[in-house]
Scaffold this motif. Sequence first.
Motif, PDB file in Angstrom:
ATOM      1  N   VAL A  36       0.835  -1.210   0.000  1.00 39.47           N
ATOM      2  CA  VAL A  36       0.000   0.000   0.000  1.00 39.47           C
ATOM      3  C   VAL A  36       0.868   1.258   0.000  1.00 39.47           C
ATOM      4  N   LEU A  37       1.917   1.265   0.827  1.00 35.88           N
ATOM      5  CA  LEU A  37       2.816   2.421   0.862  1.00 35.88           C
ATOM      6  C   LEU A  37       3.567   2.583  -0.454  1.00 35.88           C
ATOM      7  N   THR A  38       4.043   1.483  -1.004  1.00 35.59           N
ATOM      8  CA  THR A  38       4.755   1.522  -2.274  1.00 35.59           C
ATOM      9  C   THR A  38       3.830   1.974  -3.393  1.00 35.59           C
ATOM     10  N   TYR A  39       2.584   1.519  -3.349  1.00 33.72           N
ATOM     11  CA  TYR A  39       1.609   1.921  -4.357  1.00 33.72           C
ATOM     12  C   TYR A  39       1.380   3.434  -4.321  1.00 33.72           C
ATOM     13  N   GLY A  40       1.296   3.990  -3.133  1.00 37.49           N
ATOM     14  CA  GLY A  40       1.133   5.443  -2.993  1.00 37.49           C
ATOM     15  C   GLY A  40       2.291   6.206  -3.617  1.00 37.49           C
ATOM     16  N   VAL A  41       3.495   5.709  -3.416  1.00 34.84           N
ATOM     17  CA  VAL A  41       4.680   6.336  -4.007  1.00 34.84           C
ATOM     18  C   VAL A  41       4.632   6.228  -5.529  1.00 34.84           C
ATOM     19  N   LEU A  42       4.195   5.071  -6.025  1.00 33.59           N
ATOM     20  CA  LEU A  42       4.072   4.861  -7.468  1.00 33.59           C
ATOM     21  C   LEU A  42       3.099   5.875  -8.082  1.00 33.59           C
ATOM     22  N   VAL A  43       1.930   6.032  -7.470  1.00 30.34           N
ATOM     23  CA  VAL A  43       0.933   6.970  -7.996  1.00 30.34           C
ATOM     24  C   VAL A  43       1.477   8.398  -7.944  1.00 30.34           C
ATOM     25  N   ALA A  44       2.154   8.744  -6.865  1.00 37.29           N
ATOM     26  CA  ALA A  44       2.743  10.088  -6.759  1.00 37.29           C
ATOM     27  C   ALA A  44       3.766  10.331  -7.866  1.00 37.29           C
ATOM     28  N   GLN A  45       4.584   9.327  -8.154  1.00 38.13           N
ATOM     29  CA  GLN A  45       5.587   9.463  -9.218  1.00 38.13           C
ATOM     30  C   GLN A  45       4.922   9.602 -10.580  1.00 38.13           C
ATOM     31  N   ASP A 130      -5.702   3.226   2.494  1.00 39.62           N
ATOM     32  CA  ASP A 130      -5.549   3.301   3.950  1.00 39.62           C
ATOM     33  C   ASP A 130      -4.739   4.504   4.407  1.00 39.62           C
ATOM     34  N   PHE A 131      -3.737   4.893   3.642  1.00 38.95           N
ATOM     35  CA  PHE A 131      -2.872   5.991   4.051  1.00 38.95           C
ATOM     36  C   PHE A 131      -3.105   7.243   3.212  1.00 38.95           C
ATOM     37  N   VAL A 132      -4.246   7.320   2.534  1.00 38.19           N
ATOM     38  CA  VAL A 132      -4.545   8.453   1.656  1.00 38.19           C
ATOM     39  C   VAL A 132      -5.836   9.102   2.128  1.00 38.19           C
ATOM     40  N   ASP A 133      -5.813  10.418   2.344  1.00 40.55           N
ATOM     41  CA  ASP A 133      -7.004  11.137   2.786  1.00 40.55           C
ATOM     42  C   ASP A 133      -7.790  11.727   1.624  1.00 40.55           C
ATOM     43  N   GLU A 134      -7.060  12.185   0.599  1.00 41.11           N
ATOM     44  CA  GLU A 134      -7.712  12.822  -0.540  1.00 41.11           C
ATOM     45  C   GLU A 134      -6.825  12.717  -1.767  1.00 41.11           C
ATOM     46  N   LEU A 135      -7.413  12.996  -2.921  1.00 47.33           N
ATOM     47  CA  LEU A 135      -6.647  12.990  -4.157  1.00 47.33           C
ATOM     48  C   LEU A 135      -5.647  14.135  -4.162  1.00 47.33           C
ATOM     49  N   PRO A 136      -4.538  14.003  -4.889  1.00 46.38           N
ATOM     50  CA  PRO A 136      -3.579  15.110  -4.972  1.00 46.38           C
ATOM     51  C   PRO A 136      -4.245  16.374  -5.526  1.00 46.38           C
ATOM     52  N   ALA A 137      -3.764  17.509  -5.109  1.00 50.01           N
ATOM     53  CA  ALA A 137      -4.324  18.784  -5.566  1.00 50.01           C
ATOM     54  C   ALA A 137      -4.239  18.895  -7.085  1.00 50.01           C
ATOM     55  N   GLY A 138      -5.314  19.378  -7.698  1.00 50.17           N
ATOM     56  CA  GLY A 138      -5.339  19.561  -9.139  1.00 50.17           C
ATOM     57  C   GLY A 138      -5.512  18.275  -9.926  1.00 50.17           C
ATOM     58  N   ARG A 139      -5.934  17.198  -9.257  1.00 46.78           N
ATOM     59  CA  ARG A 139      -6.122  15.896  -9.919  1.00 46.78           C
ATOM     60  C   ARG A 139      -7.549  15.385  -9.684  1.00 46.78           C
ATOM     61  N   PRO A 140      -8.574  16.129 -10.093  1.00 47.54           N
ATOM     62  CA  PRO A 140      -9.957  15.731  -9.775  1.00 47.54           C
ATOM     63  C   PRO A 140     -10.442  14.474 -10.490  1.00 47.54           C
TER      64      PRO A 140
END
Length: 197
Positions: A36-45, A130-140
């Motif tokens: 889950v943590l690695t996936y979050g980093v992947l999406v951010a990248q 689980d570790f994400v509260d909202e979508l990144p800003a400007g990514r609706p």
Amino acid sequence: MSRSSNRKQEIYKIDWHLPAASSTAAARHISSDLFVLTYGVLVAQLCQDYPSDEDVNKCLDSMGYNIGIRLVEDFLANSGIKKCRSYSETVDIIAKVAFKMYLGITPTTVGANDGGNGFSLVLDKNPLVDFVDELPAGRPTLSYCNLLAGVIRGALEMIHLPADVTFIQDILKGDDVTEIGITFQRRVDDKKSKKNK
């Protein structure tokens, strides 16, 4: 020279393992949190690499598809599932067996559409957020968990059940639940008419 080669051999001799007191369930829990943590980093990248949400969504779907076409073999080998007789049985297996095996959750299945080829999986809890509260800003329009749609699509295609898989509702977009729609590309009537010919 000999000193550095001895050092390389020492590195390869390190015994990497979990403590003996840990159970298999604890090991799976650790790996799911890491995923889950690695996936979050992947999406951010991917959000940094691609300016449009559509490109990120396509990339996540493509990655998931590649995982799905490989994962189905593991699933069939470890679950003992035989051939399903209907689309509804297939969706039940995805929800009650596959999601439980790989994500530790059991989504609710929502019945077929009028054509008998469309179903929904409703996830009250989605471990990928689980570790994400909202979508990144400007990514609706970002479909954060689009990897799941790709995994399901790839796995179904490998067992000769091509389907369109999309997110209908998303907790990160303010919905109460996450809902994944699965629409099989062949209608039930099409399969029956082919058998009758």
